[in-house]
Scaffold this motif. Structure first.
Motif, PDB file in Angstrom:
ATOM      1  N   LYS A  25       0.832  -1.188   0.000  1.00 41.23           N
ATOM      2  CA  LYS A  25       0.000   0.000   0.000  1.00 41.23           C
ATOM      3  C   LYS A  25       0.877   1.251   0.000  1.00 41.23           C
ATOM      4  O   LYS A  25       0.593   2.221  -0.699  1.00 41.23           O
ATOM      5  CB  LYS A  25      -0.872  -0.018   1.259  1.00 41.23           C
ATOM      6  CG  LYS A  25      -2.261   0.504   1.058  1.00 41.23           C
ATOM      7  CD  LYS A  25      -3.241  -0.201   1.967  1.00 41.23           C
ATOM      8  CE  LYS A  25      -3.746   0.596   3.098  1.00 41.23           C
ATOM      9  NZ  LYS A  25      -4.574  -0.106   4.068  1.00 41.23           N
ATOM     10  N   LEU A  26       1.940   1.182   0.795  1.00 44.08           N
ATOM     11  CA  LEU A  26       2.868   2.318   0.880  1.00 44.08           C
ATOM     12  C   LEU A  26       3.510   2.598  -0.475  1.00 44.08           C
ATOM     13  O   LEU A  26       3.563   3.744  -0.933  1.00 44.08           O
ATOM     14  CB  LEU A  26       3.938   2.023   1.932  1.00 44.08           C
ATOM     15  CG  LEU A  26       5.014   3.076   2.155  1.00 44.08           C
ATOM     16  CD1 LEU A  26       4.406   4.344   2.696  1.00 44.08           C
ATOM     17  CD2 LEU A  26       6.073   2.570   3.102  1.00 44.08           C
ATOM     18  N   THR A  27       3.981   1.523  -1.118  1.00 40.87           N
ATOM     19  CA  THR A  27       4.596   1.693  -2.434  1.00 40.87           C
ATOM     20  C   THR A  27       3.616   2.327  -3.402  1.00 40.87           C
ATOM     21  O   THR A  27       3.951   3.249  -4.149  1.00 40.87           O
ATOM     22  CB  THR A  27       5.039   0.333  -2.988  1.00 40.87           C
ATOM     23  OG1 THR A  27       5.862  -0.299  -2.022  1.00 40.87           O
ATOM     24  CG2 THR A  27       5.798   0.484  -4.279  1.00 40.87           C
ATOM     25  N   CYS A  45       1.037   4.178  -2.713  1.00 41.68           N
ATOM     26  CA  CYS A  45       0.814   5.578  -2.349  1.00 41.68           C
ATOM     27  C   CYS A  45       1.913   6.469  -2.890  1.00 41.68           C
ATOM     28  O   CYS A  45       1.650   7.548  -3.423  1.00 41.68           O
ATOM     29  CB  CYS A  45       0.807   5.738  -0.837  1.00 41.68           C
ATOM     30  SG  CYS A  45      -0.785   5.500  -0.132  1.00 41.68           S
ATOM     31  N   ILE A  46       3.140   6.018  -2.717  1.00 43.27           N
ATOM     32  CA  ILE A  46       4.261   6.854  -3.131  1.00 43.27           C
ATOM     33  C   ILE A  46       4.270   7.020  -4.639  1.00 43.27           C
ATOM     34  O   ILE A  46       4.478   8.110  -5.156  1.00 43.27           O
ATOM     35  CB  ILE A  46       5.582   6.272  -2.607  1.00 43.27           C
ATOM     36  CG1 ILE A  46       5.641   6.509  -1.103  1.00 43.27           C
ATOM     37  CG2 ILE A  46       6.774   6.917  -3.283  1.00 43.27           C
ATOM     38  CD1 ILE A  46       6.718   5.764  -0.412  1.00 43.27           C
ATOM     39  N   LYS A 104       1.658   6.862  -6.566  1.00 42.73           N
ATOM     40  CA  LYS A 104       0.495   7.636  -6.958  1.00 42.73           C
ATOM     41  C   LYS A 104       0.710   9.124  -6.693  1.00 42.73           C
ATOM     42  O   LYS A 104       0.308   9.964  -7.471  1.00 42.73           O
ATOM     43  CB  LYS A 104      -0.715   7.142  -6.162  1.00 42.73           C
ATOM     44  CG  LYS A 104      -1.940   6.999  -7.002  1.00 42.73           C
ATOM     45  CD  LYS A 104      -3.064   6.281  -6.301  1.00 42.73           C
ATOM     46  CE  LYS A 104      -3.227   6.635  -4.859  1.00 42.73           C
ATOM     47  NZ  LYS A 104      -4.209   5.761  -4.183  1.00 42.73           N
ATOM     48  N   SER A 105       1.362   9.414  -5.565  1.00 46.39           N
ATOM     49  CA  SER A 105       1.467  10.808  -5.160  1.00 46.39           C
ATOM     50  C   SER A 105       2.541  11.546  -5.943  1.00 46.39           C
ATOM     51  O   SER A 105       2.589  12.756  -5.933  1.00 46.39           O
ATOM     52  CB  SER A 105       1.794  10.891  -3.687  1.00 46.39           C
ATOM     53  OG  SER A 105       3.131  10.502  -3.506  1.00 46.39           O
ATOM     54  N   VAL A 121       5.608  12.009  -5.313  1.00 44.37           N
ATOM     55  CA  VAL A 121       6.471  12.897  -4.524  1.00 44.37           C
ATOM     56  C   VAL A 121       7.808  13.019  -5.215  1.00 44.37           C
ATOM     57  O   VAL A 121       8.298  12.097  -5.830  1.00 44.37           O
ATOM     58  CB  VAL A 121       6.756  12.406  -3.085  1.00 44.37           C
ATOM     59  CG1 VAL A 121       5.957  13.156  -2.089  1.00 44.37           C
ATOM     60  CG2 VAL A 121       6.605  10.942  -2.960  1.00 44.37           C
TER      61      VAL A 121
END
Lengths: 84, 188
Positions: free
Chosen positions: A50-52, A54-55, A57-58, A60
């Motif tokens: 999920k973290l991967t 998110c990163i 998708k965002s 950053v």
């Protein structure tokens, strides 16, 4: 063959590696096997993915270290000028 | 400086480490050009330095810097639009036989993934991630950024920071655990 069954630390390490596509095929098999019977690692593995996600998708972004150093230097110069 | 009893203080030496990524992300979302964004962040720091006397300490350092950054971004758009003719919108009808008379915009396929809402959510998410990253110990944050966001090879990071590969994975593991915990609280 004892290495077919991982302990949780090893499993987590492979899980981390697989987030960067650096786990080998055999590693992945061992991880899947471990996840079948280990609930804690299943949870970690899910959160990790999920973290991967998110990163990615965002989108950053980061500055390069070299650029940051440049900024630090130019700021320092200005600071010295200001104090005079 | 005359800030005596105020709560917030400015510490210029920490600016780059503490805020440059945050400011940069803010900028890159608005100006889609890495180089320009980097220059603007640097300008912001310099402008902040110059107007330190005006800092009243009512807002946090970061909020204050962001407000300067906003002005800089507006200035940037003003500058690129100031030359005559650049701001003028030119539209041409297509002259292909099949789609004659269609506007160019009408011929672009709709991209379902890119809509305003998703962009806003992703920007918020980016902010949340940076927020969580700034809470990590410096070393962890640095390794994690290099590995995950800048996408360096494991070996390159090991050489650069002088750590072993297994050391790197331990750091990554700690960072990931902390980050997903932090995001769990603030985002999911």
């Amino acid at each position: 063959m004892s290495k077919l069954f991982l302990n949780c630390d090893e499993a987590n390490k492979i899980c981390d590696k697989s987030q960067y596509n650096e786990a080998s095929f055999f590693d992945k098999i061992k991880l899947t096997l471990h996840l079948i019977y280990c609930k804690a690692c299943r949870l970690y593995s899910r959160n990790n993915a999920k973290l991967t996600d998110c990163i990615n998708k965002s989108k950053v972004n980061c500055l390069e270290e070299s650029r940051k150093n440049e900024m630090k230097i130019s700021l320092k110069k200005e600071l010295v000028k200001n104090q005079k | 400086m005359s800030k005596g009893n105020t709560k917030h203080k400015l510490d210029v030496n920490k600016w780059v480490d503490a805020y440059s990524d945050y400011l940069f992300n803010y900028t890159i979302a608005r100006i889609n050009d890495r180089n320009v964004a980097q220059d603007i962040v640097q300008d912001t720091f310099l402008a902040g330095l110059k107007s330190m006397k005006n800092f009243k300490g009512e807002a946090s350092e970061r909020t204050w810097l962001i407000s300067i950054l906003k002005r800089k971004i507006i200035d940037h758009y003003r500058k690129i639009n100031s030359k005559k003719g650049k701001a003028e919108v030119r539209m041409n009808y297509n002259s292909d036989t099949e789609s004659q008379g269609d506007w160019l915009e009408e011929r672009v396929s709709d991209n379902l993934e890119i809509n305003a809402e998703a962009i806003i959510i992703n920007e918020e998410l980016g902010k949340a991630i940076l927020e969580c990253l700034s809470k990590l110990p410096e070393k962890q944050a640095q390794v994690f950024k290099m590995k995950t966001i800048q996408g360096f090879e494991t070996e390159a990071i090991c050489n650069e920071l002088n750590i072993s590969a297994s050391n790197l994975w331990v750091i990554i593991h700690r960072a990931r655990t902390a980050l997903s915990g932090c995001l769990e609280k603030n985002w999911f």
